[in-house]
Design a protein around this motif. Structure first.
Motif, PDB file in Angstrom:
ATOM      1  N   PRO A   1       2.082  19.103  -6.970  1.00 28.62           N
ATOM      2  CA  PRO A   1       2.556  17.986  -6.141  1.00 28.62           C
ATOM      3  C   PRO A   1       3.063  18.480  -4.791  1.00 28.62           C
ATOM      4  O   PRO A   1       3.621  19.577  -4.689  1.00 28.62           O
ATOM      5  CB  PRO A   1       3.710  17.397  -6.957  1.00 28.62           C
ATOM      6  N   GLU A   2       2.854  17.665  -3.763  1.00 31.97           N
ATOM      7  CA  GLU A   2       3.347  17.969  -2.420  1.00 31.97           C
ATOM      8  C   GLU A   2       4.348  16.894  -2.034  1.00 31.97           C
ATOM      9  O   GLU A   2       4.015  15.714  -2.017  1.00 31.97           O
ATOM     10  CB  GLU A   2       2.204  17.977  -1.414  1.00 31.97           C
ATOM     11  N   MET A   3       5.582  17.317  -1.722  1.00 25.25           N
ATOM     12  CA  MET A   3       6.627  16.355  -1.368  1.00 25.25           C
ATOM     13  C   MET A   3       6.933  16.461   0.118  1.00 25.25           C
ATOM     14  O   MET A   3       6.990  17.563   0.679  1.00 25.25           O
ATOM     15  CB  MET A   3       7.902  16.612  -2.170  1.00 25.25           C
TER      16      MET A   3
ATOM     17  N   THR B   1       6.036  11.892  -2.741  1.00 32.62           N
ATOM     18  CA  THR B   1       5.304  12.994  -3.360  1.00 32.62           C
ATOM     19  C   THR B   1       3.890  12.533  -3.663  1.00 32.62           C
ATOM     20  O   THR B   1       3.683  11.420  -4.153  1.00 32.62           O
ATOM     21  CB  THR B   1       6.000  13.444  -4.657  1.00 32.62           C
TER      22      THR B   1
ATOM     23  N   GLY C   1       9.968  10.825  -7.232  1.00 33.59           N
ATOM     24  CA  GLY C   1       9.068  11.721  -6.517  1.00 33.59           C
ATOM     25  C   GLY C   1       9.638  13.119  -6.389  1.00 33.59           C
ATOM     26  O   GLY C   1       8.915  14.117  -6.504  1.00 33.59           O
ATOM     27  N   GLU C   2      10.944  13.217  -6.157  1.00 32.58           N
ATOM     28  CA  GLU C   2      11.591  14.532  -6.081  1.00 32.58           C
ATOM     29  C   GLU C   2      11.516  15.258  -7.419  1.00 32.58           C
ATOM     30  O   GLU C   2      11.246  16.455  -7.469  1.00 32.58           O
ATOM     31  CB  GLU C   2      13.041  14.382  -5.630  1.00 32.58           C
TER      32      GLU C   2
ATOM     33  N   ALA D   1       7.925  16.503  -8.062  1.00 32.80           N
ATOM     34  CA  ALA D   1       7.603  17.678  -7.252  1.00 32.80           C
ATOM     35  C   ALA D   1       8.270  18.933  -7.795  1.00 32.80           C
ATOM     36  O   ALA D   1       7.716  20.031  -7.709  1.00 32.80           O
ATOM     37  CB  ALA D   1       8.032  17.443  -5.804  1.00 32.80           C
TER      38      ALA D   1
END
Length: 163
Positions: free
Chosen positions: A16-18, A28, A61-62, A65
């Motif tokens: 994943p890319e946040m 994310t 989302g955090e 990630a």
């Protein structure tokens, strides 16, 4: 009446890319591959892979990630959304994304080098439960007890899917 709901089970195709929006909101993105096996008209087994772009906002989302990695099996629930933009040549481009409101890890155990998953014994990521005690959907596991019911009594507890 209409409904826009998508549920997939698959494997992360990349880590994943946040990022953070200018207002400080975490977002994310990651991809999930789903597979379908079928017999063709000649009776031979065929396999198809479908890729989904997944977007997760906020605290969830955090967490995604931080804890999910390429290859992890996940259940994702949300809605489909198509965005439009112009590329560098001025051409209109489109992409369809799954905007997730729930991400559940389906990993049976920690992988070497990965931190333990937060949430319940199945490794879930609750729906933005910020500890406010509002009685939200919590981790989404069935049953009438609280989400902190202690350690699981058997490996079968890991097999319950969220649908």
């Amino acid at each position: 009446m209409s409904l826009n709901k998508c549920m997939i089970i698959g494997n992360l195709g990349r880590d994943p890319e946040m990022r953070y929006t200018p207002s400080g909101q975490a977002v994310t993105q990651f991809s999930v591959a789903t597979n379908r096996n079928f017999r063709d008209p000649q009776g031979e087994w065929q396999s198809e892979t479908e890729w989904f772009r997944v977007v997760v906002w906020g605290d969830q989302g955090e967490r995604v990630a931080e804890y999910l990695r390429k290859g992890h099996k996940v259940y994702v629930e949300g809605r489909l959304q198509t965005r439009q933009w112009e590329d560098q040549s001025g051409n209109k481009r489109y992409t369809t994304e799954l905007i997730a409101n729930r991400v559940q890890s389906l990993e049976r155990r920690d992988r070497e080098g990965d931190p333990p998953f937060p949430g319940d014994a199945a490794g879930g990521y609750p729906d933005d439960s910020s500890g406010s005690g509002s009685g939200g959907s919590g981790s989404g596991r069935g049953g009438s007890g609280s989400s902190t019911s202690g350690p699981s009594s058997s490996a079968e507890d890991f097999d319950d899917l969220p649908f």
